[in-house]
Write an enzyme that holds these catalytic residues in place. Sequence first.
Site, PDB file in Angstrom:
ATOM      1  N   GLU A 162       0.812  -1.229   0.000  1.00  0.00           N
ATOM      2  CA  GLU A 162       0.000   0.000   0.000  1.00  0.00           C
ATOM      3  C   GLU A 162       0.842   1.274   0.000  1.00  0.00           C
ATOM      4  OE1 GLU A 162      -2.781  -0.522   3.245  1.00  0.00           O
ATOM      5  OE2 GLU A 162      -3.754  -2.221   2.257  1.00  0.00           O
ATOM      6  N   ASN A 204       2.356  -4.862  -3.394  1.00  0.00           N
ATOM      7  CA  ASN A 204       0.960  -5.252  -3.142  1.00  0.00           C
ATOM      8  C   ASN A 204       0.129  -4.012  -2.833  1.00  0.00           C
ATOM      9  OD1 ASN A 204      -0.884  -7.523  -2.636  1.00  0.00           O
ATOM     10  ND2 ASN A 204      -0.865  -6.868  -0.475  1.00  0.00           N
ATOM     11  N   HIS A 239     -10.017  -6.299  -2.600  1.00  0.00           N
ATOM     12  CA  HIS A 239     -11.093  -6.172  -1.608  1.00  0.00           C
ATOM     13  C   HIS A 239     -12.249  -5.489  -2.339  1.00  0.00           C
ATOM     14  CE1 HIS A 239      -8.637  -7.572   1.673  1.00  0.00           C
ATOM     15  NE2 HIS A 239      -7.706  -6.678   1.393  1.00  0.00           N
ATOM     16  N   GLU A 267      -5.701 -10.844  -1.785  1.00  0.00           N
ATOM     17  CA  GLU A 267      -6.544 -10.689  -0.573  1.00  0.00           C
ATOM     18  C   GLU A 267      -8.025 -10.650  -0.939  1.00  0.00           C
ATOM     19  OE1 GLU A 267      -5.202  -7.409   1.884  1.00  0.00           O
ATOM     20  OE2 GLU A 267      -3.099  -7.866   1.526  1.00  0.00           O
ATOM     21  N   ASP A 269     -11.778 -10.588  -1.290  1.00  0.00           N
ATOM     22  CA  ASP A 269     -13.075 -10.727  -0.627  1.00  0.00           C
ATOM     23  C   ASP A 269     -14.054  -9.812  -1.358  1.00  0.00           C
ATOM     24  OD1 ASP A 269     -12.363  -8.193   0.538  1.00  0.00           O
ATOM     25  OD2 ASP A 269     -11.779  -9.150   2.422  1.00  0.00           O
TER      26      ASP A 269
HETATM   27  C1  XIL Z   1      -6.178  -6.782   7.976  1.00  0.00           C
HETATM   28  C2  XIL Z   1      -6.506  -8.023   8.792  1.00  0.00           C
HETATM   29  O1  XIL Z   1      -7.408  -8.813   8.053  1.00  0.00           O
HETATM   30  C3  XIL Z   1      -7.098  -7.647  10.120  1.00  0.00           C
HETATM   31  O2  XIL Z   1      -7.245  -8.801  10.947  1.00  0.00           O
HETATM   32  C4  XIL Z   1      -6.195  -6.633  10.835  1.00  0.00           C
HETATM   33  O3  XIL Z   1      -6.832  -6.208  12.017  1.00  0.00           O
HETATM   34  C5  XIL Z   1      -5.927  -5.459   9.939  1.00  0.00           C
HETATM   35  O4  XIL Z   1      -5.370  -5.909   8.713  1.00  0.00           O
HETATM   36  N1  XIL Z   1      -4.846  -4.871   3.450  1.00  0.00           N
HETATM   37  C6  XIL Z   1      -3.825  -5.673   3.900  1.00  0.00           C
HETATM   38  C7  XIL Z   1      -4.073  -6.614   5.003  1.00  0.00           C
HETATM   39  O5  XIL Z   1      -2.752  -5.682   3.287  1.00  0.00           O
HETATM   40  O6  XIL Z   1      -2.920  -6.824   5.786  1.00  0.00           O
HETATM   41  C8  XIL Z   1      -5.214  -6.161   5.877  1.00  0.00           C
HETATM   42  O7  XIL Z   1      -5.479  -7.179   6.829  1.00  0.00           O
HETATM   43  C9  XIL Z   1      -6.421  -5.860   5.040  1.00  0.00           C
HETATM   44  C10 XIL Z   1      -6.135  -4.758   4.064  1.00  0.00           C
END
Ligand code: XIL
Length: 473
Positions: A162, A204, A239, A267, A269
Site C-alpha cells: 500500500e 501489493n 477487496h 486478498e 473478498d
Molecule cells: C487486515 C486483517 O485482516 C485484520 O485482521 C487486521 O486487524 C488489519 O489488517 N490490506 C492488507 C491486510 O494488506 O494486511 C489487511 O489485513 C487488510 C487490508
Amino acid sequence: MLLTRQRRRAVIAGAVTVATAALGIGLSTQFASAQTTLRGAADAIGKDIGVAVDANRLQSNAQYRDIVASEFNSLTAENAMKWDATEPSDGNYTFSQADSIVDFAEDNNQTVHGHTFVWHQQTPSWVQSLNATSMRTAMVDHINTVANRYEGRVDSWDVVNEVVSDNNGAMRDSFWLRTMGEGYITTAFQTARAADPNADLYINDYSIDGINAKSDTVYRIAQGLKSQNILDGVGFQAHLILGQVPSTMEANLQRFVDLGLKVRITELDIRINLPADSAELQQQANDYQRVVEICAELADCSGVTVWGLRDADSWVPGTFPGTGAPLLYADDYSKKPAYTAVLNALGGDGTGNPTTTPATSDPATTTSPPPTGSGCTATLSVSSPWNTGATYSATVKANQALSGWKVTWTWPGSERISNAWSVTGTLTGASVSGANAPYNGTLAAGQSTTFGFNITKADGSTASVPTVTCTPA
Ligand code: XIL
C-alpha cells in the site's frame, strides 16, 4: 521455492494447461476436471489457491484446520508476519505464530505467500519515530531477519504494501516516505532480494485491480523495480464490492504481465450490504467466478488468495460497517455459492460428480473395515473418485490415550499418494507409513482425528481401500 511447487504439482499439472493454452479457451466449462476440491482443481492447472489464516484458529479449531488443509494449497498469515507481530520492540523478535503457520503449511504441502515487510499500518511506534538513518537500519535488519528465518519455506513476499495513496495516484504520505523519501521502496526490495534470492518479491496494493490513476502509479514503480531485477510480481488485493469487478481487470493484469512480471490476487473478498439475500449471494458467486477465471486463464497469474475462510473470520464487518458476508464459507462452515463458482473457475467439477463412469462397484461408498487393534484403529474411505485419481479421508480413533500415532498400509495396485494433509511421514510409495501432524497426535481414549490425501492411479482402475494398521507412537 521451486522444489515445493514441483513436489506438489508433479503429477497432474501438465495436460490441462497445455491443452487450454493451445486452444486459447477458458477452463471453466470445457475442461471440467472432475476435481471436487479447490485445492485439487488448482493443483491440476498449476495455480495457488490460498487463504489468509490466523494461527490461534488453526491451533484451536479442528474444522477450520481441516478445511484449510484440504481445500487450499497456499497460505498467507493474516497478521502473524506483520512487523508488530514479528518485532514488537527493537531487535526482539517473536515468531511463534508465524512459525506455526509455516509449519502447518509444510506439514500439508502448501506454499506460503509472506505478508508483509514494509507497511504504514501494524508497524510499531518505535519504528515510526526513528530518524532517516536509524529507520533505514531498522528496515534492513527487519527484512534480513524475517526473510532469512523463512528462507526456502516462504515462496514469495509482499515486500511493500500500500505505498500509493488513493489521491490521484500520488505516493502515500506515510512515515516511511516522510522520513526516508521515495528510495525506501528500492531499499526494501534490494534488501529482500539479497536476503532470499529465491523468493518471489511482490509489490501489493488495493484499488489497483482495474486500470486507474493508482494502478498507473504502481505500474510506473513496477517498471523501475523490474528494470533493476528486484521485483517479480504485483499483488492485487481485490477487496471488492458486490457487482463491482472492474471491467478493465483482465487488461490491467495483462499490462503487468507484459512487463515480464507475475501477477497474483492476494486478498480477495467481495462484500455485501447486510443482510445478504440469495440474489446477492449469487451475484457474489458470479463476481468470484470472474476474478478467478481471469487468473486461471493468465499463465503468469500465480494464484488467488481469499482473505479469510468463513464470513465470521473476516475483517470486513469491522472495517466497513454494515457490510459483510464476503468469503467462500458461511459461519457454520457450509459452502456458499461463491465456493462452487471458484471451483468451476479453476476447472473443477462443481457438480461434485466424476465426469467418467466409476468402475463396477462404486468406490465412493466403500469404506475399509476397522481392523482390530489395541492402541488405535484407522479406516480409509474414498470420498471422491475419478478416472485417474481419488480423494480419500481417513479417521484415526484412539482406544487409549495417545501422544502420537502411526498408520501403515500397502497399495495393492498403482495407487500412489500425490498430496496429503494433516499427516506426515513416508507417503508417496507403494508402502505408506504415516504419522500424526504436530497438532493431531494427542488424543484422549475414544477420541478421533482425521487426515486426508489425494492419489493418482492408472486409468479406469477402481480406487482400492486397503486395511490400515494403526499403532501408538
Ligand atoms: C487486515 C486483517 O485482516 C485484520 O485482521 C487486521 O486487524 C488489519 O489488517 N490490506 C492488507 C491486510 O494488506 O494486511 C489487511 O489485513 C487488510 C487490508
